[in-house]
Design an enzyme around this catalytic site. Structure first.
Site, PDB file in Angstrom:
ATOM      1  N   MET A  28       0.848  -1.195   0.000  1.00 18.68           N
ATOM      2  CA  MET A  28       0.000   0.000   0.000  1.00 18.68           C
ATOM      3  C   MET A  28       0.888   1.251   0.000  1.00 18.68           C
ATOM      4  O   MET A  28       0.474   2.335   0.418  1.00 18.68           O
ATOM      5  CB  MET A  28      -0.938  -0.007   1.211  1.00 18.68           C
ATOM      6  CG  MET A  28      -1.895  -1.206   1.165  1.00 18.68           C
ATOM      7  SD  MET A  28      -3.421  -0.964   2.060  1.00 18.68           S
ATOM      8  CE  MET A  28      -2.799  -0.737   3.698  1.00 18.68           C
ATOM      9  N   HIS A  35       9.674  -3.579   3.110  1.00 23.07           N
ATOM     10  CA  HIS A  35       9.283  -3.862   1.727  1.00 23.07           C
ATOM     11  C   HIS A  35      10.515  -4.237   0.897  1.00 23.07           C
ATOM     12  O   HIS A  35      10.472  -5.139   0.082  1.00 23.07           O
ATOM     13  CB  HIS A  35       8.617  -2.636   1.092  1.00 23.07           C
ATOM     14  CG  HIS A  35       7.313  -2.265   1.733  1.00 23.07           C
ATOM     15  ND1 HIS A  35       7.136  -1.105   2.450  1.00 23.07           N
ATOM     16  CD2 HIS A  35       6.118  -2.907   1.766  1.00 23.07           C
ATOM     17  CE1 HIS A  35       5.904  -1.031   2.881  1.00 23.07           C
ATOM     18  NE2 HIS A  35       5.259  -2.107   2.499  1.00 23.07           N
ATOM     19  N   ARG A 187       3.038   2.651   9.218  1.00 26.12           N
ATOM     20  CA  ARG A 187       2.373   3.456  10.250  1.00 26.12           C
ATOM     21  C   ARG A 187       3.364   4.077  11.243  1.00 26.12           C
ATOM     22  O   ARG A 187       3.013   5.005  11.950  1.00 26.12           O
ATOM     23  CB  ARG A 187       1.368   2.604  11.033  1.00 26.12           C
ATOM     24  CG  ARG A 187       0.127   2.267  10.236  1.00 26.12           C
ATOM     25  CD  ARG A 187      -0.919   1.586  11.097  1.00 26.12           C
ATOM     26  NE  ARG A 187      -2.173   1.476  10.395  1.00 26.12           N
ATOM     27  CZ  ARG A 187      -2.478   0.502   9.539  1.00 26.12           C
ATOM     28  NH1 ARG A 187      -1.604  -0.446   9.286  1.00 26.12           N
ATOM     29  NH2 ARG A 187      -3.654   0.485   8.931  1.00 26.12           N
TER      30      ARG A 187
HETATM   31  O1  PAF Z   1      -0.094  -5.724   3.805  1.00 26.50           O
HETATM   32  C1  PAF Z   1      -0.501  -4.832   3.032  1.00 26.50           C
HETATM   33  O2  PAF Z   1       0.201  -3.867   2.758  1.00 26.50           O
HETATM   34  C2  PAF Z   1      -1.882  -4.949   2.434  1.00 26.50           C
HETATM   35  O3  PAF Z   1      -2.772  -5.528   3.321  1.00 26.50           O
HETATM   36  C3  PAF Z   1      -1.919  -5.679   1.070  1.00 26.50           C
HETATM   37  C4  PAF Z   1      -1.472  -7.129   1.209  1.00 26.50           C
HETATM   38  C5  PAF Z   1      -1.017  -4.942   0.095  1.00 26.50           C
HETATM   39  C6  PAF Z   1      -3.333  -5.679   0.510  1.00 26.50           C
HETATM   40  O4  PAF Z   1      -3.822  -4.387   0.317  1.00 26.50           O
END
Ligand code: PAF
Length: 285
Positions: A28, A35, A187
């Site tokens: 997101m 990430h 967050r």
């Molecule tokens: O973990 C996340 O960032 C979200 O829940 C995902 C898997 C991208 C789905 O919107």
């Protein structure tokens, strides 16, 4: 790095590289080192890495949380240019929730849909399954990389993939932490100064439990963590020990080999989650 915004664009592009094994990292945005580690794992195990950025409205049970969710696309693109991402897919809401698109078939999540995150975030997993099923249909990856921080999300998606017979492997990836142990999360940038200083409280609690797990009863460890939080400004939402295979809460050590502790707490208006293996391992089935 290619940058595409439409389903058709992604499908046409991927049709040209059919022979490649695709690793997929859905996100997101508000990208961080957590990430990056998923992207690195994908780049190591597959030979074409697709990342998606889409702030999915249907998984937010709290409209204020959706509104406050950090949106940092320009910085995210720079971040991805400096990682091993081959294709960034950035759809808008109309592209994902097209009218006429078949809804995701009902998935039987059993107790996964009633407990812990599901209890405190009603409707959340329905939204997550909806968007991930849609993204998997577009990207058709060989491997899907998910962070272990969102443990219940991982187990829910593993269940969905099994029940829908989707031919994608789901791979749990280790939690990446700040220097003080706080699990990396988009967050975290919203945590206020006063809470930041003590933001290792979740990690410290988990490490204490892991260190004393063999010698202590579960009840004792649970009370210990509750008391640590009572004497802090953080609000504990839940803390439990789970059978890592079934996700059932366990109150007594018995024959269960794979045990994981999960925790959720509020730092003011920011909700934090974390988990740690106490014994055994987390399998991807
Ligand atoms: O973990 C996340 O960032 C979200 O829940 C995902 C898997 C991208 C789905 O919107």
């Amino acid at each position: 790095m290619h940058f595409l915004r439409t389903e058709q664009g992604v499908k046409d592009h991927l049709a040209k590289i059919k022979e490649k094994k695709i690793g997929f990292v859905p996100t997101m945005g508000a990208l961080h080192e957590g990430h990056r580690s998923l992207i690195e794992m994908a780049a190591n195990q597959d030979n074409y890495t697709v990342v998606s950025i889409f702030v999915n409205p249907t998984q937010f049970n709290d409209p204020a949380d959706l509104e406050k969710y950090p949106r940092t696309l320009a910085a995210d693109i720079e971040f991805l240019k400096n990682s091993h991402c081959d294709l960034l897919f950035c759809p808008d809401e109309n592209e994902i929730y097209k009218t006429g698109e078949a809804p995701v078939p009902e998935i039987n999540l059993g107790h996964l849909d009633r407990t812990l995150e599901a209890e405190f975030r009603p409707g959340h997993f329905k939204g997550v399954m909806q968007v991930v099923a849609r993204l998997l249909k577009i990207v058709k990856p060989h491997d899907l990389y998910m962070g272990q921080k969102d443990l219940q999300q991982f187990v829910v998606l593993r269940t969905m993939i099994e029940q829908l017979h989707i031919s994608t492997n789901i791979i749990p990836c280790p939690i990446i932490r700040e220097e003080n142990g706080l699990a990396k999360s988009s967050r975290n940038r919203r945590i206020g100064e006063a809470f930041l200083r003590n933001s290792d409280i979740l990690y410290r609690s988990l490490v204490h439990c892991r260190d004393y797990f063999q010698k202590s009863e579960i009840d004792y460890l649970r009370s210990y963590v509750q008391s640590v939080f009572r004497s802090s400004d953080f609000q504990l939402e839940y803390f439990e020990f789970l059978d890592a295979d079934t996700f059932e809460v366990i109150n007594r050590k018995g024959k269960v080999n794979n045990i994981i502790a999960v925790i959720a707490a509020w730092a003011g208006d920011v909700r934090l989650i974390d988990n740690m293996i106490m014994s055994g391992e987390l399998s991807s089935h």
